[in-house]
Write a protein that holds these residues in place. Structure first.
Motif, PDB file in Angstrom:
ATOM      1  N   UNK A  55       0.801  -1.224   0.000  1.00 37.20           N
ATOM      2  CA  UNK A  55       0.000   0.000   0.000  1.00 37.20           C
ATOM      3  C   UNK A  55       0.841   1.285   0.000  1.00 37.20           C
ATOM      4  N   UNK A  56       1.835   1.360   0.852  1.00 34.53           N
ATOM      5  CA  UNK A  56       2.669   2.571   0.893  1.00 34.53           C
ATOM      6  C   UNK A  56       3.411   2.774  -0.419  1.00 34.53           C
ATOM      7  N   UNK A  57       3.927   1.692  -0.978  1.00 35.64           N
ATOM      8  CA  UNK A  57       4.697   1.787  -2.218  1.00 35.64           C
ATOM      9  C   UNK A  57       3.782   2.150  -3.388  1.00 35.64           C
ATOM     10  N   UNK A  58       2.629   1.511  -3.498  1.00 34.91           N
ATOM     11  CA  UNK A  58       1.708   1.792  -4.600  1.00 34.91           C
ATOM     12  C   UNK A  58       1.216   3.240  -4.562  1.00 34.91           C
ATOM     13  N   UNK A  59       0.896   3.730  -3.380  1.00 35.26           N
ATOM     14  CA  UNK A  59       0.444   5.120  -3.253  1.00 35.26           C
ATOM     15  C   UNK A  59       1.568   6.078  -3.656  1.00 35.26           C
ATOM     16  N   UNK A  60       2.797   5.796  -3.231  1.00 35.31           N
ATOM     17  CA  UNK A  60       3.928   6.658  -3.608  1.00 35.31           C
ATOM     18  C   UNK A  60       4.139   6.670  -5.119  1.00 35.31           C
ATOM     19  N   UNK A  61       4.002   5.517  -5.753  1.00 37.60           N
ATOM     20  CA  UNK A  61       4.160   5.452  -7.214  1.00 37.60           C
ATOM     21  C   UNK A  61       3.063   6.257  -7.907  1.00 37.60           C
ATOM     22  N   UNK A  62       1.822   6.105  -7.456  1.00 38.04           N
ATOM     23  CA  UNK A  62       0.711   6.848  -8.059  1.00 38.04           C
ATOM     24  C   UNK A  62       0.880   8.350  -7.845  1.00 38.04           C
ATOM     25  N   UNK A  63       1.266   8.753  -6.639  1.00 43.10           N
ATOM     26  CA  UNK A  63       1.499  10.164  -6.310  1.00 43.10           C
ATOM     27  C   UNK A  63       2.566  10.762  -7.220  1.00 43.10           C
ATOM     28  N   UNK A  64       3.661  10.045  -7.377  1.00 43.86           N
ATOM     29  CA  UNK A  64       4.773  10.523  -8.206  1.00 43.86           C
ATOM     30  C   UNK A  64       4.348  10.664  -9.656  1.00 43.86           C
ATOM     31  N   UNK A  65       3.659   9.670 -10.182  1.00 42.93           N
ATOM     32  CA  UNK A  65       3.233   9.704 -11.580  1.00 42.93           C
ATOM     33  C   UNK A  65       2.268  10.857 -11.841  1.00 42.93           C
ATOM     34  N   UNK A  66       1.328  11.063 -10.941  1.00 43.39           N
ATOM     35  CA  UNK A  66       0.368  12.159 -11.109  1.00 43.39           C
ATOM     36  C   UNK A  66       1.052  13.509 -10.951  1.00 43.39           C
ATOM     37  N   UNK A  67       1.853  13.634  -9.905  1.00 46.41           N
ATOM     38  CA  UNK A  67       2.469  14.916  -9.596  1.00 46.41           C
ATOM     39  C   UNK A  67       3.561  15.336 -10.557  1.00 46.41           C
ATOM     40  N   UNK A  68       4.286  14.359 -11.085  1.00 46.37           N
ATOM     41  CA  UNK A  68       5.389  14.688 -11.987  1.00 46.37           C
ATOM     42  C   UNK A  68       5.020  14.456 -13.448  1.00 46.37           C
ATOM     43  N   UNK A  69       3.798  13.990 -13.666  1.00 42.36           N
ATOM     44  CA  UNK A  69       3.216  13.845 -14.998  1.00 42.36           C
ATOM     45  C   UNK A  69       3.995  12.926 -15.923  1.00 42.36           C
ATOM     46  N   UNK A  70       4.514  11.859 -15.337  1.00 45.22           N
ATOM     47  CA  UNK A  70       5.191  10.848 -16.157  1.00 45.22           C
ATOM     48  C   UNK A  70       5.355   9.564 -15.362  1.00 45.22           C
ATOM     49  N   UNK A  71       5.625   8.499 -16.092  1.00 42.99           N
ATOM     50  CA  UNK A  71       5.802   7.194 -15.465  1.00 42.99           C
ATOM     51  C   UNK A  71       7.040   7.214 -14.570  1.00 42.99           C
ATOM     52  N   UNK A  72       6.944   6.518 -13.450  1.00 44.98           N
ATOM     53  CA  UNK A  72       8.014   6.574 -12.456  1.00 44.98           C
ATOM     54  C   UNK A  72       9.321   5.967 -12.933  1.00 44.98           C
TER      55      UNK A  72
END
Length: 159
Positions: A55-72
């Motif tokens: 859960x913590x890792x998946x949320x961080x990946x989703x947050x990064x992708x949305x916030x930085x507008x690209x795949x992690x």
């Protein structure tokens, strides 16, 4: 005034179900997180038996992708090298401790060229996380196609 798309819970549920179906098909236990354009969690599901760290890792990946507008995973393909000491992007993960992921499994959700959220997948290897993430995006694409909208499903998206 600009009109903006917003991911809703029904969209997130659709994506999660498609992601779980793909995960079951390829026999991997995943955690799937869907966030809005601000990186705030809309929905999260950890499959039975999936890692407790998911859960913590998946949320961080989703947050990064949305916030930085690209795949992690693109952070490790920077023109000046991966996110390592001495390279240009080093330290970016320290700006949001525990919330920023620079490895495979996070994808922006893009509708008609606008980033409206992110999907984070955690539990498999890189190839598996990409397949499961793409399944989530493909489900949203199918849903929105009938309404005349385009959903980007390229796992290598870079805006």
């Amino acid at each position: 005034m600009k009109t903006a798309f917003k991911l809703e819970l029904e969209d997130a549920k659709l994506m999660i179900e498609a992601a779980k179906k793909k995960a079951e098909e390829i026999k991997v236990l995943e955690t799937i997180a869907i966030v809005d354009d601000g990186g705030h969690l809309i929905a999260l599901e950890r499959m039975n038996g999936a890692r407790i760290t998911g859960p913590e890792i998946a949320v961080a990946k989703a947050f990064t992708a949305a916030g930085h507008k690209r795949s992690t995973h693109l952070f490790n393909r920077e023109p000046n090298g991966p996110v390592l000491p001495g390279n240009e992007a080093y330290g970016i993960q320290l700006m949001f401790p525990g919330k920023f992921a620079v490895f495979v499994g996070g994808f922006p959700v893009v509708i008609d060229g606008e980033v409206v959220g992110g999907v984070g997948i955690s539990g498999g290897n890189g190839e598996q996380d990409i397949a499961v993430g793409k399944a989530a995006l493909d489900a949203l694409k199918s849903s929105f196609a009938s309404q005349g909208y385009t959903v980007e499903t390229n796992a290598d998206i870079k805006l």
